[in-house]
Design a protein around this motif. Structure first.
Motif, mmCIF file in Angstrom:
data_model
loop_
_atom_site.group_PDB
_atom_site.id
_atom_site.type_symbol
_atom_site.label_atom_id
_atom_site.label_comp_id
_atom_site.label_asym_id
_atom_site.label_seq_id
_atom_site.Cartn_x
_atom_site.Cartn_y
_atom_site.Cartn_z
ATOM 1 N N ARG A 74 49.423 49.304 43.365
ATOM 2 C CA ARG A 74 49.629 49.141 44.808
ATOM 3 C C ARG A 74 48.407 48.512 45.478
ATOM 4 N NH1 ARG A 74 49.417 54.685 46.958
ATOM 5 N NH2 ARG A 74 47.190 54.211 46.901
ATOM 6 N N ASP A 75 47.208 48.909 45.018
ATOM 7 C CA ASP A 75 45.965 48.495 45.684
ATOM 8 C C ASP A 75 45.220 47.385 44.950
ATOM 9 O OD1 ASP A 75 46.538 50.576 47.415
ATOM 10 O OD2 ASP A 75 45.164 51.989 46.440
ATOM 11 N N LEU A 76 45.782 46.869 43.878
ATOM 12 C CA LEU A 76 45.035 46.020 42.954
ATOM 13 C C LEU A 76 44.379 44.814 43.619
ATOM 14 C CD1 LEU A 76 44.319 46.033 39.983
ATOM 15 C CD2 LEU A 76 46.367 44.678 39.522
ATOM 16 N N ARG A 77 45.041 44.230 44.598
ATOM 17 C CA ARG A 77 44.506 43.017 45.227
ATOM 18 C C ARG A 77 43.207 43.261 45.986
ATOM 19 N NH1 ARG A 77 49.721 40.596 48.218
ATOM 20 N NH2 ARG A 77 50.135 42.830 48.443
ATOM 21 N N LYS A 78 42.893 44.528 46.250
ATOM 22 C CA LYS A 78 41.657 44.856 46.970
ATOM 23 C C LYS A 78 40.410 44.678 46.106
ATOM 24 C CE LYS A 78 43.731 48.656 49.678
ATOM 25 N NZ LYS A 78 43.624 50.128 49.918
ATOM 26 N N PHE A 79 40.577 44.701 44.769
ATOM 27 C CA PHE A 79 39.417 44.896 43.902
ATOM 28 C C PHE A 79 39.023 43.655 43.104
ATOM 29 C CE2 PHE A 79 41.551 49.121 44.171
ATOM 30 C CZ PHE A 79 40.624 49.682 45.034
ATOM 31 N N ASP A 80 37.704 43.572 42.852
ATOM 32 C CA ASP A 80 37.167 42.502 42.017
ATOM 33 C C ASP A 80 37.178 42.893 40.544
ATOM 34 O OD1 ASP A 80 36.446 40.809 44.224
ATOM 35 O OD2 ASP A 80 34.792 42.193 44.626
ATOM 36 N N LEU A 81 36.989 44.185 40.266
ATOM 37 C CA LEU A 81 36.999 44.634 38.874
ATOM 38 C C LEU A 81 37.366 46.108 38.798
ATOM 39 C CD1 LEU A 81 34.234 46.450 38.194
ATOM 40 C CD2 LEU A 81 33.162 44.227 38.289
#
Length: 365
Positions: free
Chosen positions: A86-93
């Motif tokens: 759900r939140d994956l697009r928020k993160f760089d790694l």
């Protein structure tokens, strides 16, 4: 950087070195980056909270504090996967701890760097403390975990790295565990022998309890930690009529206070990837007795500890003899403690977190 960290048990749950490592790392990274930790729900804690700049997301079934709930632990994986997708697009790694690395098989299409920390592997030692079905499952799990789809595999010692490479792991980096060196120190020493760690069979705490009945010196044993062996060990101590206090889990301040008073720290475990409690004891001025495992030799030099062979570490009389010798010869005990304290000074969390941050940047390049 925007970092997602995955670990089944996290603050304020402190079972051992793995939980401590991720907490100390997240706390330092949060001063410079946006850090989110996905972890298991804990009874009495909010599902979402911010602690020391760390954004904590609790998922799955509620887990009791400082006890093991297998059902709750198993629930972490599907719920963490759903939350992260759900939140994956928020993160760089993404940085996962141990078995949470299995989620790499589901997240690889995102093309985001995925790092995993695998502290140690049991390999052929599963049968020494687990029955056939569990030992077989453990062996298979280690094979799969070692070959996950990772940008980098972090481990805490060259000893553990060699085992990972044997199972086919790629891009393995060694970054040791650490402690907050300035928080530890020595006080007036008492005739205390201390053990810190889980109470499970392969830690061989029963040998240490038996050794207490064979000592010529009056001494108290303090055992800090929990595990399925606790009831059996308490019964053994009563049967032998020895002075042993089982304190269960202590917070960091209480644990440091006990270590600061201890003359001797003893860990007879036959399986260790690093041994963070040994580092803590060394920084506290205790003389160290350990089974001679390769991981200890990576940060303790000759003359900084008593290294016992397998035969010696499994023999309560031999362990008692060494403890007696240390307690009777203060010059010898102090020289070991001083050398060990000097050896572990470089293992500070600030240095460790900087090294891991460098690996993050390398994975993003």
């Amino acid at each position: 950087m925007r970092i997602a960290m995955l670990i089944d048990l996290f603050y304020p749950y402190q079972l051992g070195g793995a939980e401590r490592q991720f907490y100390e790392l997240a706390k330092r990274l949060a001063k410079r980056h946006e850090v989110h930790v996905y972890t298991l729900r804990l009874m009495g804690r909010e599902r979402e909270e911010v602690h020391e700049g760390i954004r904590i997301h609790r998922v799955g079934l509620a887990h009791p504090l400082n006890k093991r709930s297998i059902l709750a632990l198993l629930s972490f994986f599907p719920f963490a996967l759903i939350a992260l997708l759900r939140d994956l697009r928020k993160f760089d790694l993404i940085h996962a701890n141990q078995v949470a690395g299995l989620l790499s098989f589901f997240l690889w299409p995102s093309k985001r760097p995925f790092l995993v920390t695998i502290h140690d592997l049991y390999l052929g030692k599963w049968e020494s403390f687990a029955g056939f079905p569990l030992a077989l499952a453990g062996r298979i799990l280690e094979q799969i975990l070692s070959r996950g789809i990772y940008s980098c595999v972090l481990t805490v010692s060259r000893y553990s790295a060699r085992k990972l490479l044997l199972l086919g792991a790629k891009r393995v980096a060694v970054v040791p565990n650490g402690i907050e060196i300035k928080a530890y120190g020595s006080r007036r020493k008492e005739n205390l022998v201390v053990y810190v760690g889980r109470l499970v069979k392969y830690k061989h705490v029963d040998v240490l309890v038996k050794a207490m009945s064979k000592l010529k010196t009056k001494v108290k044993l303090i055992v800090i930690g929990e595990g399925e062996e606790r009831a059996r060990l308490e019964l053994l101590a009563r049967q032998l009529n020895v002075d042993v206090s089982f304190l269960g889990y202590l917070d960091e301040i209480e644990k440091r206070e006990v270590l600061a008073r201890a003359k001797v720290f003893c860990n007879l475990s036959s399986i260790e990837g690093f041994g963070i409690a040994v580092v803590e004891a060394a920084a506290s001025g205790a003389a160290i007795i350990v089974r001679d495992l390769p991981c200890y030799r990576e940060y303790l030099s000759e003359g900084s500890a008593v290294f016992l062979s397998d035969e010696e570490a499994n023999d309560a009389e031999q362990v008692a003899r060494v403890i007696d010798e240390l307690l009777k010869d203060e010059e010898f005990r102090s020289s070991l403690a001083k050398k060990a304290s000097e050896d572990v000074r470089a293992l500070d969390w600030d240095f460790v977190s900087e090294r891991i941050e460098e690996l993050y940047r390398w994975c993003l390049e």
